[in-house]
Design an enzyme around this catalytic site. Structure first.
Site, PDB file in Angstrom:
ATOM      1  N   LYS A 153      -6.237  12.393  10.401  1.00  0.00           N
ATOM      2  CA  LYS A 153      -5.909  11.440   9.344  1.00  0.00           C
ATOM      3  C   LYS A 153      -6.818  11.566   8.126  1.00  0.00           C
ATOM      4  O   LYS A 153      -6.335  11.693   6.991  1.00  0.00           O
ATOM      5  CB  LYS A 153      -5.974  10.008   9.885  1.00  0.00           C
ATOM      6  CG  LYS A 153      -5.666   8.964   8.806  1.00  0.00           C
ATOM      7  CD  LYS A 153      -5.689   7.550   9.357  1.00  0.00           C
ATOM      8  CE  LYS A 153      -5.407   6.552   8.230  1.00  0.00           C
ATOM      9  NZ  LYS A 153      -5.398   5.154   8.706  1.00  0.00           N
TER      10      LYS A 153
ATOM     11  N   ASP B   3       0.825  -1.205   0.000  1.00  0.00           N
ATOM     12  CA  ASP B   3       0.000   0.000   0.000  1.00  0.00           C
ATOM     13  C   ASP B   3       0.859   1.254   0.000  1.00  0.00           C
ATOM     14  O   ASP B   3       1.866   1.331   0.714  1.00  0.00           O
ATOM     15  CB  ASP B   3      -0.918   0.032   1.231  1.00  0.00           C
ATOM     16  CG  ASP B   3      -1.893  -1.129   1.245  1.00  0.00           C
ATOM     17  OD1 ASP B   3      -2.052  -1.766   0.187  1.00  0.00           O
ATOM     18  OD2 ASP B   3      -2.493  -1.401   2.300  1.00  0.00           O
TER      19      ASP B   3
ATOM     20  N   ASP C 266      -4.424   2.499  -4.970  1.00  0.00           N
ATOM     21  CA  ASP C 266      -3.012   2.610  -4.579  1.00  0.00           C
ATOM     22  C   ASP C 266      -2.586   1.464  -3.676  1.00  0.00           C
ATOM     23  O   ASP C 266      -1.635   1.577  -2.921  1.00  0.00           O
ATOM     24  CB  ASP C 266      -2.743   3.953  -3.890  1.00  0.00           C
ATOM     25  CG  ASP C 266      -3.577   4.128  -2.635  1.00  0.00           C
ATOM     26  OD1 ASP C 266      -4.474   3.294  -2.382  1.00  0.00           O
ATOM     27  OD2 ASP C 266      -3.340   5.102  -1.888  1.00  0.00           O
TER      28      ASP C 266
END
Length: 1394
Positions: free
Chosen positions: A970, A901, A1162
């Site tokens: 985040k 990742d 991704d």
């Protein structure tokens, strides 16, 4: 369609008409001498060369030599130049598919679309005056055999001159094809039709001088042979042979597959100048008559193999609708197979047959289920309307009634078309009738029922659905099913037609000297202006791949919806108010009413309350079967709508609202070969074979059937206590709070039930595919990101879906595979911030827990449940335990996908673009001993800012000091790069603050909504500090995008000038000039895919229907752009296009290296043994992309694409040049339009090759020339203001929260508390100093304050009078200076993807 070139593969002997001399002269490759003028064509992007002979050769092998931009330009290509026989054996080296192609320094530019003819009124015959509507009706008429009506459409099209001649001729060929089919059905009795066709050819084709083709002649020859004989036949044959092209002494003429061998012999017999020769072709490959069936293939297995352990049924979530049952009916196909049988063991043809059956017909499955339930009740002597325990038996009654109603409507179509004086109802039928006749009443009725129930379930049955949405949804499903039926019919051709299609295209060869056949009325016509490439077979219908026009779609949908409301009944049982006896009454299942929503009167389709109770517990009844995983490898992508599923047509690029522009660019790119790498990348993703992880599935099914809440599985019957209702004598505010809590609990339960219903579908599909090898076809969104087409079972699903999937192909672990399995375990457990060695150690330290989880997942310690992704953790425990228990772990064959990742991948791309060393370090582009954590770094930076503000006395900072954690920031950091707005960021932070500090508001006296606004600004500021170069790039992208959105292209300028100086002398106001800003932002990805942003201000069209007048959005590429959406979306969409290119490059190279590859944006997946290889590929692909000047290339592309455009800039009026322009305007007193046209003229003179004209241009004085001569760098004002865009969005957000659709007055009063929290959205995003002013302020005071701010904002906006608008040549600012980060450092970074 193009002429088929695969003669060597064809089965039958093909005969040609050849010269009587017997010798076959050489046939040089010839090109059509007559090419179409560019201005005639309707295509919206020009392709070069316009005409090419024969079947278009693939030029993809040459795609390595140029990397063109996203549009088309007249250019010379090598497609039509034969390379055979060149001296020296000229060859070209094709670069690897995963290498970036070099860019062409001469970019391509888009062609402006010719204006459509204005829409005219429907005529007395019921033929509409809209071009798209006429084309749709014509195609439908030809398909259903209503050719007299098709001829009326052709005549009106001819009178309007709405199409270029060669396109109009295609329609005539379609008409002739339809007439030929009619005549062939009964040739003896259709002589009158043949005479009509002969007359049509002379009067409507020849007399109108249309460019007929050899295919036209073939139809006429065939009709003559069918209906004439003797001298009359010979006359017709000579007449039509005489009009064939005579451009060469000996010429090959393709006549398609219209004529049989006997027909050619008859023509040769009647035309002495031509003789018959025979060419023997390779024999056909015949199917083996003894081919075994699927059942026979596995028959032996049933006896020889012991039956595997049977699977328990999946506990069904209570639901009384059709969705789950229809799915089970479709999946029953799998249960015809012996237990444990894998379809992958079958021959390819049988696997494809099985796959086709899966895709073919969900409507039939639904109908069968409804019929069975109804018959079951009838066999017990029960009335389905009263005694039905499920909805499906009632649906059968609905279907029967609706089918009869639709059949009655279809029968009325012909009467309405033939009545001399047509009513409004008759005219409507003339519009939608031919399209309605294309579908069967049975299937249309089923499609209507399923689509309406699905829509109500999706949007909330109790709230109802907007009539316009329901109409469009019904029409969409009906249209798709009609297209599916048409496609099915074309596959089931009569045997003689099938034989004809296998033959080589006939060719007539004329001998020199015999080319002129005498006829009694030979016309000297321009013949065959179409290149031969399009004359061998019938060209595709113009409307073949287009959607139904808006008006027709609305009328069909309204008709079907109205018919359903009139026929669908539901039994309602109520207690008599006096006797208390049960009273049964049939009531309409649906009703139509008008409601006020947001101040507008809106038509609503409402379900009967009795039906609402059923639908509340029901999953969406969607058309599932056509979107299941595939049992064979997906079809390779070759065209925009050809690839993926075998039977179901899916677009290469997902389009919303039928955006035409992205499709235009994509088709042009495909035609030129620019999409080759993207399509091959999709093929690679589709070739990855998958299987269900049986061990994980067994555990999941066990806990599912217990109905308990477990991991991410919600409980079947969630027990969420409802707080006691406050006493009526208490404070009314308590009652409001209680109602809000009850509503929240109900919403939570409803959400959990929806999740469980969705998971129910997923488990049913997984259970059916448990023994199968399957594949996921993929397509793209408009930015190039890949998505699997099956929506339920795929690897992009939640944790339970990912944990349930394995690669079908396994690989031995090898030397490092076991280590990567251990690292993967740590990652999915949540221990992913440590070094790789520490992650491996984490797995070693927990070996006992791993073994316990694998051996006893439910009865042991359940350690795996504590992981961040518990189901993926369990799957890894199973894999690790099996590997460690094997004799040699290096030889253990692993099937588990191991993930790599990216670290906030969007920021990685931004850091590389901006050259930010500090930012690159935070996202692991720079090597480090341990992985950097950008979220923790941002949280630390924000905490420092908050501490500083708190020391300065800021109340917000004091309330939040010490509460800034990684979790709080985040989500905002992650989504910032992808375009999260201020309002969205505020909501994200507020959600985290409410979860972490539920008592924060009571402790501080500040609303968490306001505190989250303060926090969002600090997060943005921290990111701006850390990624300064990236933010400079982001601002630059916004600035160039803003200029494009305010620009007028040369084509648009010419159109404006023609309207302003023509007969109408149109006066353009400033507002009308604003509406000429129609340039959407377009760019080309590193893999040459064109990206077209779809954000426009769509117009509306009011369409009268039998239900109500519908105001429908009509999307068109000429609509003005939505500047705010264009600018907000451009930077994130640009980054998305880069990460999509990175993934595709990695997929292509991994495939070349023999690696199994899958990806979720991704997150890249492969076998544990191949992680090191894939990691190298990922890094090299990223370096290849960013080693090029990505931003510089973008600027060059924009300069080429928008060359010659003018844009409206703003100049400071207080600057010296501003004062000069103001003085100039006072003297000349020109309007904005006059200045625009004057500047256009100046630019044309300056670009002239005549020195005298250039001198005139240089001598002209305009505001732009003054600016160019005297401007200083600070005179030009940037019109791109991110805060202005955020403010506009905040105002829009606040206004949208004024009330929710369908709320009662009591519920609406409760929203005031929520709205008060949203009122601060109107506040300037950086204004957080007035703590005392906004603490403890009620809703009304905040709303008043917000309105004052809006007024102040408007007055500030009016202060823009300090600037003056000027039309300037479109140029782009310099690219921000790049930092010193070298992307090649990435090669040594272990944590770039980890």
């Amino acid at each position: 369609m193009l002429v088929r070139s695969g003669a060597a593969r064809q089965a039958l002997r093909a005969r040609q008409l050849l010269p009587s001399s017997g010798s076959l002269p050489s046939l040089p490759c010839t090109l059509s001498k007559l090419e179409r003028p560019l201005g005639e064509t309707r295509p919206l992007v020009t392709l070069a060369p316009e005409a090419r002979p024969g079947k278009r050769k693939s030029f993809r092998a040459l795609s390595g030599f140029e990397r063109n931009l996203a549009t088309a330009l007249e250019e010379r290509r090598f497609d039509d130049i034969p390379f055979e026989g060149l001296p020296g054996g000229m060859t070209f080296r094709q670069p690897p598919i995963y290498e970036l192609r070099p860019w062409n320094t001469t970019p391509l530019v888009p062609a402006d679309r010719p204006a459509y003819p204005p829409r005219q009124r429907i005529n007395p015959s019921g033929i509409p005056g809209d071009l798209d509507e006429m084309l749709a009706i014509f195609e439908a008429c030809v398909h259903v055999g209503r050719l007299d009506r098709a001829s009326l459409v052709l005549k009106r099209l001819g009178n309007m001159q709405a199409l270029p001649p060669h396109k109009f001729m295609e329609l005539h060929n379609r008409y002739l094809e339809g007439r030929l089919a009619q005549i062939e059905a009964d040739a003896k009795n259709n002589g009158h039709l043949a005479e009509k066709v002969h007359s049509w050819f002379e009067t409507e084709i020849c007399d109108q001088r249309l460019p007929y083709t050899p295919l036209t002649v073939a139809y006429m020859l065939k009709i003559s042979l069918l209906t004439s004989s003797g001298a009359k036949l010979k006359t017709y044959l000579e007449r039509y042979m005489s009009v064939l092209p005579q451009d060469s002494a000996t010429e090959a003429l393709d006549l398609g597959d219209v004529l049989t061998d006997d027909d050619l012999a008859a023509i040769a017999e009647n035309c002495p100048s031509l003789s018959l020769s025979q060419e023997v072709l390779a024999p056909a490959e015949t199917e083996d008559a003894a081919t075994t069936t699927i059942a026979e293939k596995f028959a032996a297995d049933r006896e020889s193999q012991s039956a595997p352990k049977s699977l328990p049924e999946v506990l069904a979530t209570p639901q009384k609708g059709t969705g789950l049952e229809a799915l089970k009916s479709t999946l029953a196909l799998f249960y015809e197979l012996p237990p444990g049988a894998d379809v992958a063991a079958l021959p390819l043809e049988q696997r494809r047959e099985f796959q086709s059956r899966l895709e073919r017909d969900v409507l039939e499955a639904a109908l069968q289920k409804w019929r069975e339930d109804n018959e079951s009740l009838a066999s017990m002597g029960l009335n389905p309307q009263i005694s039905a325990p499920s909805l499906s038996s009632k649906l059968y009654q609905w279907h029967q009634a609706l089918e009869r109603r639709i059949a009655e409507e279809q029968a009325k179509v012909e009467a309405s078309e033939n009545v001399p004086k047509k009513s409004a109802e008759d005219l409507d039928r003339c519009l939608y009738g031919p399209l309605l006749l294309q579908g069967s009443a049975t299937r249309l009725a089923a499609a209507t029922i399923i689509s309406i129930l699905s829509l109500l379930s999706l949007h909330g049955a109790d709230k109802g659905v907007a009539a316009s949405l329901a109409v469009q949804q019904v029409a969409k499903v009906a249209e798709e099913d009609i297209r599916f039926q048409i496609a099915e019919k074309t596959k089931k051709l009569p045997k003689h037609q099938t034989e004809l299609q296998k033959r080589k295209a006939r060719r007539l060869i004329r001998v020199k000297g015999n080319g002129s056949l005498k006829t009694t009325d030979k016309k000297q016509l321009g013949v065959a202006t179409l290149p031969l490439a399009t004359t061998g077979e019938m060209a595709p219908a113009i409307t073949e791949n287009t959607r139904w026009p808006t008006a027709i779609r609305a009328k069909v949908g309204a008709l079907l919806l109205t018919a359903m409301m009139e026929t669908a009944k539901i039994m309602v049982v109520r207690d008599h108010p006096v006797t208390k006896e049960k009273v049964h009454q049939l009531q309409p299942a649906f009703s139509h009413a008008m409601q006020l929503r947001k101040g507008k009167k809106v038509g609503i389709i409402q379900a009967n309350p009795e039906l609402v109770e059923i639908l509340k517990r029901e999953p969406r009844a969607e058309l599932l079967a056509r979107h299941l995983p595939m049992l064979v490898e997906p079809e390779p992508w070759t065209k925009f709508d050809k690839g993926g599923f075998l039977e179901c047509q899916s677009p290469l690029i997902r389009l919303k609202n039928h955006e035409i522009e992205q499709k235009i660019y994509a088709e042009a790119a495909i035609e030129r070969g620019d999409m080759e790498q993207m399509m091959r990348g999709l093929d690679v993703l589709g070739k990855t074979a998958w299987r269900i992880n049986r061990k994980v599935f067994d555990v999941m099914l066990t806990v599912w059937n217990e109905g308990i809440a477990f991991a991410n599985i919600p409980a079947l019957h969630p027990n969420i206590p409802i707080p006691p209702e406050p006493d009526s004598s208490d404070d009314p505010m308590k009652k409001r709070i209680w109602m809000r809590q009850v509503k929240a609990i109900q919403n939570e339960k409803s959400g959990m039930h929806s999740v469980r219903c969705f998971m129910n579908f997923q488990l049913e599909i997984a259970r059916a595919f448990i023994d199968q090898t399957f594949y996921f076809p993929h397509n793209l969104d408009f930015r190039g990101r890949a998505y699997p087409l099956p929506p339920y079972l795929n690897h992009m699903g939640a944790d339970h879906m990912r944990g349930m999937l394995l690669f079908a192909k396994g690989k031995p672990l090898g030397e490092n595979g076991l280590r990567w399995l251990k690292i993967h375990l740590a990652n999915v457990y949540g221990y992913d911030k440590a070094s790789l060695d520490d992650r491996e150690k984490f797995a070693d330290d927990n070996l006992a827990n791993i073994m316990d989880s694998a051996s006893n997942p439910l009865g042991g310690k359940r350690w795996w449940l504590q992981g961040e992704d518990p189901w993926q953790c369990l799957a890894t425990c199973f894999e690790l335990a099996a590997a460690l228990q094997s004799p040699d772990p290096t030889q253990f064959v692993s099937h588990l996908p191991v993930h790599q990742d990216g670290t906030c991948n969007g920021l990685q791309h931004y850091a590389a673009l901006g050259g930010d060393t500090w930012g690159a370090q935070q996202v692991n582009l720079i090597p480090g001993e341990k992985p950097a954590d950008v979220y923790s770094a941002v949280a630390q930076l924000v905490q420092e800012m908050v501490t500083k503000d708190a020391a300065a006395g800021n109340e917000f900072a004091k309330a939040l000091d010490g509460k800034i954690t990684r979790k709080v920031v985040k989500q905002t950091v992650m989504t910032n790069v992808y375009g999260v707005t201020f309002v969205g960021a505020k909501r994200q932070v507020q959600k985290q603050l409410d979860a972490l500090y539920p008592n924060l508001e009571s402790q501080t006296g500040c609303s968490t909504s306001i505190l989250s606004s303060y926090m969002a600004t600090k997060i943005f500021a921290a990111l701006g500090t850390m990624f300064s170069g990236a933010y400079a790039i982001q601002s630059w992208l916004g600035e160039i995008g803003d200029r494009v959105c305010r620009a007028i292209t040369p084509e648009q300028l010419n159109r404006i000038e023609a309207e302003a100086t023509g007969e109408s002398k149109k006066k353009f106001t400033d507002a009308e000039l604003n509406n000429t800003f129609r340039n959407t932002i377009v760019w080309t990805t590193p893999l040459r895919m064109p990206v077209v942003q779809p954000y426009r201000k769509s117009g509306t069209r009011v369409v009268p229907t039998c239900l109500q007048d519908l105001a429908l959005q009509v999307s068109d590429r000429d609509d003005p752009v939505n500047r705010r959406k264009q600018l907000q979306a451009f930077p994130p969409n640009f980054i998305h296009s880069l990460d999509a290119s990175h993934m595709m490059l990695s997929a292509l190279e991994c495939h070349e290296l023999g690696l199994t590859f899958a990806a979720v944006h991704d997150s890249f997946w492969t076998h544990a043994a191949d992680v090191d290889k894939m990691s190298k590929v990922i890094r090299e692909s990223f370096i290849r992309i960013h080693s090029e000047d990505v931003i510089g290339r973008l600027k060059c592309e924009f300069e080429a694409r928008y060359k010659g455009a003018l844009y409206r800039a703003k100049i400071l009026s207080s600057s010296p040049v501003g004062a000069m322009i103001i003085k100039h305007r006072r003297i000349h007193k020109m309007t904005s339009l006059e200045e625009l046209l004057q500047e256009k003229r100046r630019q044309e003179l300056l670009a002239s090759s005549d020195p005298d004209e250039v001198k005139k241009g240089q001598e002209m004085v305009t505001p732009a020339s003054l600016f160019e001569k005297y401007a200083t760098p600070d005179a030009l004002v940037s019109q791109y203001d991110p805060e202005e865009l955020q403010q506009a969005e905040a105002d829009e957000e606040a206004s949208s929260n004024a009330g929710e659709d369908g709320m009662s007055e009591e519920e609406d009063s409760l929203t005031m508390d929520t709205a008060s929290e949203e009122a601060d959205a109107g506040m300037n995003v950086r204004d957080f100093s007035r703590v005392d002013d906004i603490k403890n302020v009620n809703y009304f005071e905040q709303e008043l304050d917000k309105n004052k701010k809006i007024k102040r904002g408007n007055s500030k906006k009016s202060g823009a009078l300090n600037t003056i608008p000027v039309w300037l040549p479109l140029t782009f600012p310099d690219i921000p200076k790049k930092g010193d980060f070298d992307v090649r450092q990435l090669k040594e970074s272990k944590y770039f993807f980890s």
